[in-house]
Design a protein around this motif. Structure first.
Motif, PDB file in Angstrom:
ATOM      1  N   ARG A  80       0.734  -1.159  -0.007  1.00 13.84           N
ATOM      2  CA  ARG A  80       0.136   0.017  -0.301  1.00 13.84           C
ATOM      3  C   ARG A  80       0.988   0.910  -0.099  1.00 13.84           C
ATOM      4  NH1 ARG A  80      -3.819   2.404   4.733  1.00 13.84           N
ATOM      5  NH2 ARG A  80      -1.577   2.357   5.714  1.00 13.84           N
ATOM      6  N   GLY A  96      -4.278   4.650   0.001  1.00 15.02           N
ATOM      7  CA  GLY A  96      -4.024   3.860  -1.387  1.00 15.02           C
ATOM      8  C   GLY A  96      -4.992   2.390  -0.989  1.00 15.02           C
ATOM      9  N   GLU A  97      -5.083   1.733  -2.135  1.00 18.00           N
ATOM     10  CA  GLU A  97      -5.929   0.762  -1.932  1.00 18.00           C
ATOM     11  C   GLU A  97      -4.495  -0.657  -2.074  1.00 18.00           C
ATOM     12  OE1 GLU A  97      -7.346  -1.167  -5.737  1.00 18.00           O
ATOM     13  OE2 GLU A  97      -5.310  -0.006  -7.124  1.00 18.00           O
ATOM     14  N   ARG A  98      -4.448  -2.010  -1.363  1.00 17.23           N
ATOM     15  CA  ARG A  98      -3.772  -3.257  -1.299  1.00 17.23           C
ATOM     16  C   ARG A  98      -3.201  -3.352  -2.399  1.00 17.23           C
ATOM     17  NH1 ARG A  98      -2.667  -4.892   4.592  1.00 17.23           N
ATOM     18  NH2 ARG A  98      -2.274  -6.517   3.722  1.00 17.23           N
ATOM     19  N   ASP A 129       3.295   0.499   3.331  1.00 18.21           N
ATOM     20  CA  ASP A 129       3.001  -0.925   3.359  1.00 18.21           C
ATOM     21  C   ASP A 129       3.531  -1.469   2.986  1.00 18.21           C
ATOM     22  OD1 ASP A 129       1.880  -0.614   6.053  1.00 18.21           O
ATOM     23  OD2 ASP A 129       0.566   0.587   5.306  1.00 18.21           O
TER      24      ASP A 129
END
Lengths: 300, 482
Positions: A37, A42-44, A84
């Motif tokens: 991310r 944000g998206e994963r 991440d």
């Protein structure tokens, strides 16, 4: 936060990042992936691991620009941070001495196939690799694949490099030449993996494919990545990502991967619109700065 | 169990207390809240809290405490509310419960403290949950924090999972002077409290504050670590030097019904649906990047009758669903959801299709869900769970038009930790074997509790396991005896 220590384009739109992630680097095995991310909103997304260096504590990931997140990712450079990175996820490839293994990498899938090919080679297999891409520029990891393969075949859709055609043409030739094949490992676009599965099913050659469905947590919690294998729901993140190609329902995979197409396109269009505005603003600023203040006054 | 008034600070005579009505929880109007994610319950004022607190009969043997999985000293904290010592009440709760603002909101009090309240024999039980919530929120507003200073023991404990049981273990052990580090697989801390329970029932700000409080107490957190993949239990012990490990990874894999059409686009597991909303904020798309299907003007159903099912369908309603159904194969009496949630859901206009079960999902021929084919059920003989088994009624099939179906029928064991930890015993359903009393597993220095041991249960039961584990980990770390 995970720091990018190196970032290089392997091909137009395909970028390799070396990321500081000591825990992941220590544990990563062929066939596994990470989820990342980039920033708070944000998206994963699941991303391919191409290699890792446990001593340096770094992991190499390979990203192809497609939607907003991958385009944004490919704007990042050495010294930037990714919010991440979690992994390594999924079950590792089953590495054993099978005899002769054909490893097929289509497009950016080659990056996922590479560590598996390397491990299969180390395990004593005769490794025949087939790498396919749309054109010359998009052929990636050729020297790396060559180094771990007994033979390497390359195809391009337009014939701009090596042999014109598809990876399936090469596999068909191998089969027709009577090459004994004990296992096929195929990673690439769904249509490619499906075509390979059809071909090897008839020949009764055990075939493994690595699936990349829509995923969120990557730990089995959400069930979003479920794929239909042998008529049963399986979770790509905990049961896979590798499955017996002859049991995978590719049509369901294609259908489920299209679930958010509208949203994805909207997201991308919005991103591109904003980027375009920003970049023209930057250009304007740049242009203005190049002009002496006195002149700027005159222009007005 | 006879009520006694000995040395009570409560000025109201016992006989009068039973005449005081249970104070209603102020709440957002149903028609308004059905369209927003703001919390449904608004909380007691100090006056309301005190009016409610005086109702406590102060039983000599408080069954409320006996029936609380973490043993909150209800009578004592309620008495402190009566005299206006709200911070004292908060501190009293914290002796047994590290997450009072959470349990005050999501605990099924009717199954525990309030279910056994002596008042409930005659009138409505004491609003223990509401009072707990009040003091936790009051303490938060005052910004006063009780940070205990225990002598460091030099022992280190790894906690796997930052959900309710893991946080309980961490909170209890850090207060004993042990060094605790919590590992979380997701990018955000809180486990099911964050990805599962929606904002309108448990505002995320409350979790963040609870976590800040735990950091102040000295608990360390590390996100993006999937124990079993990123690091194994054995590596935590042997290479990273932890003296004990607690596994609180939660229930794991969502179950599906294995009926035709479950893979159609539009069929979600409740976990995925809620994760997209709560963790990934997909309802704020495109400000947030994670997408979800647009529910505005669509018909949505959840299958299941638990808290997760209600959380999912009430979220769908708030996201603009035209019709929002609960499809449950048993009757009202068997519904496992908290009574207050069922009540709230009905107020908001959720359509409960009871004694109904889907047998197949139908599509438009292109893979998109269009309806659920359902059958009506009737209740037969009791099954293994003791509840009457639902049996399909002949010829009762009907099609319910739907754009989205959310499956909330429970979970099965997540295998990641078990499959990467040699010698860790599991039961036949794949859950980790742990002593009910001490939460010890079959591996020395490894403890487990919560849903990964029991299967899907509640926040408070997971916290109860965490309490027992913390006690037993402390004993182990002190004596070295296994």
């Amino acid at each position: 936060m995970f720091r990018i220590v190196d970032a290089q384009f392997l091909a137009p739109g395909i970028k390799r990042f070396v990321i500081e992630a000591p825990r992941i680097a220590r544990k990563q095995k062929p066939g596994q992936f990470v989820i990342l991310r980039i920033y708070e909103e944000g998206e994963r997304i699941p991303v391919t691991i191409e290699n890792s260096d446990p001593d340096r504590g770094t992991v190499n990931i390979v990203v192809q620009s497609a939607g907003k997140t991958t385009q944004l990712l490919n704007l990042l450079n050495t010294g930037d941070q990714i919010l991440d990175v979690v992994g390594p996820l999924g079950k590792p490839s089953q590495i054993a001495n099978y005899g002769t293994v054909v490893v097929v990498g289509g497009g950016v899938g080659t990056a996922m196939a590479y560590p598996t090919a390397a491990a299969l080679k180390s395990a004593g297999n005769r490794v025949i690799s087939i790498v396919g891409a749309r054109n010359k520029e998009l052929v990636i990891l050729e020297p790396e694949m060559r180094a771990v393969s007994d033979s390497l075949m390359i195809t391009t859709d337009d014939g701009s490099y090596a042999d014109k055609g598809f990876v399936t043409d090469k596999l068909r030739q191998l089969i027709q030449n009577g090459t004994r094949i004990d296992l096929v490992v195929a990673v690439g676009p769904i249509v490619m993996m499906k075509a390979i599965a059809e071909m090897t099913r008839k020949e009764n050659i055990h075939t493994v494919v690595s699936l990349n469905p829509i995923m969120i947590d990557g730990t089995g919690m959400c069930g979003g990545c479920r794929v239909l294998v042998d008529g049963k729901s399986q979770f790509a993140c905990v049961d896979g990502p590798e499955f017996d190609a002859h049991q995978v329902d590719f049509a369901v995979l294609v259908q489920r991967n299209s679930m958010y197409r509208d949203a994805e396109q909207r997201s991308l269009a919005e991103f591109q619109r904003v980027s375009a505005v920003e970049s023209s603003a930057r250009e304007l600023e740049h242009a203005c700065a190049a002009v002496p203040a006195s002149r700027r006054g005159e222009q007005r | 169990m006879s009520p006694v008034a000995k040395k009570s600070l409560n000025p109201m005579p016992l006989k009068e207390r039973i005449k005081v009505p249970r104070q209603l929880m102020p709440e957002q109007a149903a028609e308004e809240r059905a369209h927003n994610f703001t919390e449904v319950n608004l909380g007691y004022s100090p006056e309301l809290a005190q009016q409610e607190a005086v109702r406590c009969l102060e039983c000599a043997k408080p069954t409320c405490t006996d029936n609380c999985p973490v043993g909150v000293k209800v009578k004592e904290f309620v008495e402190l509310i009566v005299v206006g010592d709200f911070l004292g009440a908060a501190a009293k709760i914290r002796e047994d419960n590290v997450l009072p603002a959470v349990t005050g909101r999501v605990c099924p009090q009717e199954d525990h403290c309030e279910g056994k309240c002596l008042l409930s024999k005659k009138v409505k039980p004491l609003g223990i949950g509401y009072l707990e919530r009040f003091v936790a929120d009051y303490e938060k507003r005052m910004g006063i924090r009780f940070v205990p200073g225990a002598q460091p023991t030099g022992k280190r404990v790894a906690v796997v999972g930052s959900g309710p049981s893991g946080l309980t273990v961490a909170g209890d052990l850090v207060q004993k002077g042990h060094k605790v580090r919590v590992f979380e697989a997701l990018h955000e801390l809180g486990g099911v409290l964050v990805y599962g329970i929606p904002e309108f029932r448990l505002p995320k700000q409350i979790i963040r504050e609870q976590l800040d409080y735990m950091r102040e107490m000295g608990v360390e957190f590390e996100t993006d670590v999937v124990v079993g993949r990123t690091v194994t239990i054995d590596e935590l012990i042997e290479e990273e030097g932890y003296d004990a490990v607690y596994i609180g990874t939660g229930a794991g894999l969502p179950q599906f019904m294995n009926i035709p059409g479950e893979h159609f686009n539009g069929v979600y597991s409740a976990n995925e649906f809620l994760t997209r909303i709560n963790l990934m904020k997909a309802y704020k798309f495109p400000t947030y990047d994670e997408p979800m299907l647009d529910l505005r003007g669509r018909d949505v159903a959840v299958i299941g009758g638990g808290n997760t099912a209600l959380d999912a369908i009430r979220s769908a309603l708030r996201l603009g669903a035209r019709k929002a159904y609960v499809i449950y194969r048993r009757s009202d009496a068997e519904m496992p959801a908290r009574a207050e949630e069922v009540h709230h859901a009905r107020q908001e206009g959720i359509d409960f299709q009871m004694l109904t079960a889907p047998v197949e999902f139908l599509s438009d021929g292109k893979g998109w869900l269009t309806a659920a084919r359902c059958v009506r059920m009737e209740l037969g003989e009791p099954d293994a769970s003791g509840r009457r088994r639902p049996v399909p009624k002949q010829g009762s099939e009907f099609d319910l038009p739907l754009s989205v179906a959310i499956i909330a029928i429970g979970t099965s064991a997540n295998p990641i930790v078990q499959s990467t930890t040699p010698g860790l015993g599991t039961n036949k359903r794949g859950y980790i074997q742990a002593s009910e009393e001490t939460q010890r597993t079959t591996r020395k220095a490894v403890f487990a509790g919560g849903d990964i041991v029991t299967g899907s249960a509640t926040v408070i039961l997971a916290m109860g396991a965490g309490r027992r584990a913390a006690k037993s980990i402390h004993e182990y770390l002190t004596t070295g005896e296994w």
